[in-house]
Design an enzyme around this catalytic site. Structure first.
Site, short mmCIF file in Angstrom:
data_model
loop_
_atom_site.label_atom_id
_atom_site.label_comp_id
_atom_site.label_asym_id
_atom_site.label_seq_id
_atom_site.Cartn_x
_atom_site.Cartn_y
_atom_site.Cartn_z
N LYS A 121 0.63 -1.24 0.06
CA LYS A 121 0.04 -0.03 -0.01
C LYS A 121 0.87 1.39 0.09
O LYS A 121 2.06 1.25 0.26
CB LYS A 121 -1.09 -0.18 1.23
CG LYS A 121 -1.92 -1.28 1.14
CD LYS A 121 -2.99 -1.30 2.35
CE LYS A 121 -4.02 -2.24 2.46
NZ LYS A 121 -4.75 -2.51 3.67
N TYR A 157 -12.45 -2.91 -3.40
CA TYR A 157 -13.15 -2.80 -1.84
C TYR A 157 -14.58 -2.71 -1.96
O TYR A 157 -15.15 -2.31 -0.79
CB TYR A 157 -12.68 -1.59 -1.11
CG TYR A 157 -10.98 -2.13 -0.56
CD1 TYR A 157 -10.99 -3.12 0.07
CD2 TYR A 157 -10.21 -0.89 -1.11
CE1 TYR A 157 -9.34 -3.22 0.41
CE2 TYR A 157 -8.70 -1.02 -0.65
CZ TYR A 157 -8.43 -2.18 0.11
OH TYR A 157 -7.35 -2.56 0.76
N HIS A 171 -1.70 -5.63 1.52
CA HIS A 171 -3.04 -6.12 1.20
C HIS A 171 -2.89 -7.52 0.57
O HIS A 171 -1.64 -7.68 -0.19
CB HIS A 171 -3.93 -5.25 0.10
CG HIS A 171 -4.90 -6.21 -0.48
ND1 HIS A 171 -6.13 -6.37 0.07
CD2 HIS A 171 -5.04 -6.92 -1.77
CE1 HIS A 171 -6.91 -7.11 -0.53
NE2 HIS A 171 -6.35 -7.74 -1.63
N ASN A 215 -1.97 -0.15 7.25
CA ASN A 215 -1.29 -1.39 7.62
C ASN A 215 -0.57 -2.06 6.52
O ASN A 215 -0.49 -3.29 6.44
CB ASN A 215 -2.49 -2.45 8.07
CG ASN A 215 -3.69 -2.59 6.76
OD1 ASN A 215 -3.65 -1.83 6.13
ND2 ASN A 215 -4.54 -3.51 7.26
N GLU A 259 -9.52 -10.21 -8.01
CA GLU A 259 -8.48 -9.17 -7.75
C GLU A 259 -7.37 -9.24 -8.85
O GLU A 259 -6.91 -8.06 -9.57
CB GLU A 259 -7.79 -9.08 -6.63
CG GLU A 259 -8.94 -8.81 -5.36
CD GLU A 259 -8.52 -9.22 -3.85
OE1 GLU A 259 -7.28 -9.51 -3.86
OE2 GLU A 259 -9.40 -8.83 -3.12
#
Ligand code: RTP
Length: 155
Positions: A16, A56, A122, A119, A133
């Site tokens: 990310k 998402y 992913h 975080n 994805e």
């Protein structure tokens, strides 16, 4: 051919924007390589909110949804496809829990972050979402099929 269960199983992994900015790309790639997985797709991309909204979609009603889109579009992301036996499940173990506070030391989140909203990484949560994805983030011509037969340079 991608996304099969078994040794050909594939998963979608993204470093990310915070992970890229904190120079964690090499560390993360290193962990997947050393575990024994095969890199079959890799690119540095800045993605549209439309793509992120689709990625998402299941979280669209969550209170953190718009903040999540802002975070994920705040800088480049390293999008990757990794292949290998049980890679979807093993990658999730290597990553730790969604909330870094619950992640054990030794996991990527347990070693490198503290906040759920930052975080670092992913990873697909099932073989089915990995397939979705991978086709959302990568074109077929961006994935490489390669094997040990071409490893003449590995000593
Ligand atoms: P990811 O999709 O990024 O691997 O994360 P995950 O499956 O472990 O977790 P998920 O519930 O799908 O959430 C996706 C991402 O949304 C952010 N998030 N923020 N309470 C919050 O502020 C909150 N909860 C989730 C995280 O970046 C999480 O990875």
């Amino acid at each position: 051919e991608y996304g099969w269960t078994g040794v050909n199983e594939c998963t979608f992994i993204a470093v990310k924007p915070d992970g890229v900015q904190r120079k964690l790309v090499g560390e993360i790639v290193r962990r997947f390589e050393r575990r024994g997985f095969k890199l079959v797709g890799l690119k540095l991309v800045r993605v549209s909110e439309d793509l992120l909204r689709e990625h998402y979609w299941d979280l669209r009603s969550k209170p953190f949804f718009s903040g999540l889109l802002t975070y994920m579009s705040s800088g480049p992301i390293v999008a990757m496809v990794w292949q290998g036996l049980d890679v979807v499940k093993t990658a999730r173990k290597m990553m730790g829990e969604t909330n870094p506070a619950d992640s054990l030391p030794g996991t990527i989140r347990g070693d490198f972050c503290v906040e759920v909203g930052r975080n670092v990484i992913h990873g697909s949560d099932s073989v089915e979402s990995a397939q979705k994805e991978i086709s959302l983030w990568f074109g077929h011509d961006e994935l490489q099929c390669w094997g040990p037969s071409s490893s003449r340079w590995v000593y």
